[in-house]
Design a protein around this motif. Structure first.
Motif, PDB file in Angstrom:
ATOM      1  N   UNK A  44       0.854  -1.187   0.000  1.00 47.16           N
ATOM      2  CA  UNK A  44       0.000   0.000   0.000  1.00 47.16           C
ATOM      3  C   UNK A  44       0.893   1.242   0.000  1.00 47.16           C
ATOM      4  N   UNK A  45       0.878   1.965  -1.085  1.00 42.19           N
ATOM      5  CA  UNK A  45       1.716   3.168  -1.243  1.00 42.19           C
ATOM      6  C   UNK A  45       3.143   2.902  -0.773  1.00 42.19           C
ATOM      7  N   UNK A  46       3.798   1.916  -1.374  1.00 39.90           N
ATOM      8  CA  UNK A  46       5.053   1.430  -0.794  1.00 39.90           C
ATOM      9  C   UNK A  46       6.233   2.387  -0.872  1.00 39.90           C
ATOM     10  N   UNK A  47       6.230   3.287  -1.832  1.00 41.48           N
ATOM     11  CA  UNK A  47       7.438   4.090  -2.027  1.00 41.48           C
ATOM     12  C   UNK A  47       7.380   5.454  -1.347  1.00 41.48           C
ATOM     13  N   UNK A  48       6.294   5.668  -0.644  1.00 41.09           N
ATOM     14  CA  UNK A  48       6.129   6.898   0.127  1.00 41.09           C
ATOM     15  C   UNK A  48       7.290   7.095   1.100  1.00 41.09           C
ATOM     16  N   UNK A  49       7.927   8.230   1.033  1.00 37.07           N
ATOM     17  CA  UNK A  49       8.955   8.524   2.025  1.00 37.07           C
ATOM     18  C   UNK A  49      10.327   7.987   1.690  1.00 37.07           C
ATOM     19  N   UNK A  50      10.441   7.261   0.565  1.00 36.07           N
ATOM     20  CA  UNK A  50      11.751   6.754   0.190  1.00 36.07           C
ATOM     21  C   UNK A  50      12.411   7.717  -0.794  1.00 36.07           C
TER      22      UNK A  50
END
Lengths: 299, 128
Positions: free
Chosen positions: A151-157
């Motif tokens: 779920x929205x895995x790349x958020x914040x990377x």
């Protein structure tokens, strides 16, 4: 592999997911797109067997997922807010995952340390948001699930980590035929990764497509004729959108590139260009075609 | 190995097909040489393995490569049909360009001297 049949889910007054059906093949990377509040997370939580659908069925490998422990051992859900036990270190979390998931790969876990370069003794809750997400990915890739729901895995990377995570993902898909289901509100983030995409809007699935087809059969063309536009010109094309700028006609058409080319050449245009169309533009026009207000759907 | 433009309007698998064709036509990869595995390419390019599989299927369909189950994909010796097809497309494109050249007022002599020049660059234009 994953089959969702006419699923509904509501919370009090809100109908979060309405009659959604979809099908994902083994080894596929499926991108679920939608604006905020479209119902993505609700659908994902049903897919992970956390929520029970009000109506409809969800099958993974032919079995219903809800409360199915055997199936859940091979499935991993990474929520948009990764959860860790209070004050746990990565090593302690690894211990938990090792106990719960039979697919846990100890060797992989230690190999991956190079990719992440995080100290296993560090308390996860003291890390930054991005580092916490990296820690979550580290655990995910060590579990080696058959089905991975993100779920929205790349958020914040950051960009480098994003690329690394995508690389690990495609390697797992290539080597173990893992099935991946990713949700995102950002098309750009997943367009290089997915082979299929679906768009959820107000709880309804409004479009599902193979990503290559989407790119291959929509074209933005610019034509001009010496003596104005021939009257029969547009009738032979599947026009999604058209706009006249002076003597130049700009339109978005659907269809096979070569056929469109050949058709237009027959009218001997003085100017004929096929302009680049990004995936985002395609979506916007497609959505417009089925009657959705463009601005409300996606950035 | 390849550079792909992920933001391009052209589907990634098509870009792959073109790049690999180029390698085969220019004989960077000779006949019967093994192509990189799907796994390796996916890892190197960070793209979906299904996309690579699709590109390989397409190349196989077009006769540029063949596959041996369990072993991988290999460059095919180019069948006559493929070269004939290529000749035909080249002709079509040339004709179109020549028409345009005449239309904008280029003279036949100028075009012929270009032909000579092209022949030199291509090294005599001996048939494959």
């Amino acid at each position: 592999m994953i089959e969702i049949h006419h699923v509904h889910k509501g919370f009090e007054q809100v109908e979060a997911v309405k009659d959604v059906s979809l099908h994902v093949q083994k080894g596929s990377i499926y991108g679920l797109l939608g604006s905020n509040g479209a119902g993505k997370t609700t659908l994902l939580k049903m897919l992970a067997g956390i929520y029970k659908p009000d109506d409809g069925d969800i099958f993974i490998e032919g079995e219903p997922i809800f409360e199915n422990v055997k199936l859940k051992k091979k499935l991993l859900f990474l929520p948009d807010n990764p959860y860790f036990f209070p004050h746990a270190t990565i090593q302690q979390m690894a211990q938990f995952y090792r106990d719960v998931y039979p697919g846990w790969n100890e060797e992989r876990f230690w190999q991956l340390q190079e990719w992440f370069s995080i100290d296993v003794q560090q308390k996860i809750q003291r890390m930054s948001k991005g580092m916490q997400r990296q820690a979550a990915f580290w655990l995910v890739f060590s579990v080696m699930p058959d089905v991975l729901i993100l779920d929205e895995p790349f958020d914040g990377l950051d960009a480098v980590m994003r690329k690394k995570m995508k690389n690990l993902l495609v390697q797992d898909v290539a080597e173990r035929n893992m099935t991946v289901f990713i949700s995102s509100h950002n098309l750009r983030e997943v367009e290089d990764l997915c082979d299929h995409v679906g768009i959820l809007h107000n709880g309804e699935m409004i479009m599902e497509r193979e990503i290559d087809d989407l790119k291959a059969d929509v074209h933005k063309i610019q034509v001009a004729f010496r003596d104005g536009i021939p009257s029969s010109f547009l009738t032979g094309l599947q026009v999604v959108y058209q706009e006249q700028r002076g003597r130049v006609l700009l339109c978005i058409v659907r269809g096979n590139r070569e056929e469109v080319d050949a058709y237009i050449q027959r009218f001997a245009p003085v100017i004929f260009d096929v302009l680049p169309l990004t995936l985002e533009e395609i979506f916007v026009y497609e959505m417009g075609r089925i009657g959705y207000a463009i601005e409300s759907v996606m950035v | 190995m390849f550079e792909l433009d992920i933001r391009s309007r052209q589907p990634i698998y098509e870009q792959l097909v073109e790049k690999i064709k180029e390698f085969i036509i220019r004989e960077v990869w000779g006949p019967n040489e093994q192509l990189p595995s799907v796994r390796l390419l996916a890892k190197e390019l960070t793209i979906n393995p299904n996309t690579i599989q699709k590109a390989y299927r397409e190349l196989e369909h077009q006769g540029y490569i063949y596959s041996i189950p369990g072993k991988g994909h290999f460059v095919a010796t180019q069948p006559e049909e493929v070269s004939r097809e290529k000749l035909e497309t080249a002709k079509q494109q040339l004709l179109k360009l020549l028409c345009e050249a005449f239309y904008i007022g280029m003279k036949k002599d100028a075009i012929l001297s270009l032909v000579d020049e092209a022949e030199q660059i291509a090294g005599g234009g001996d048939p494959r």
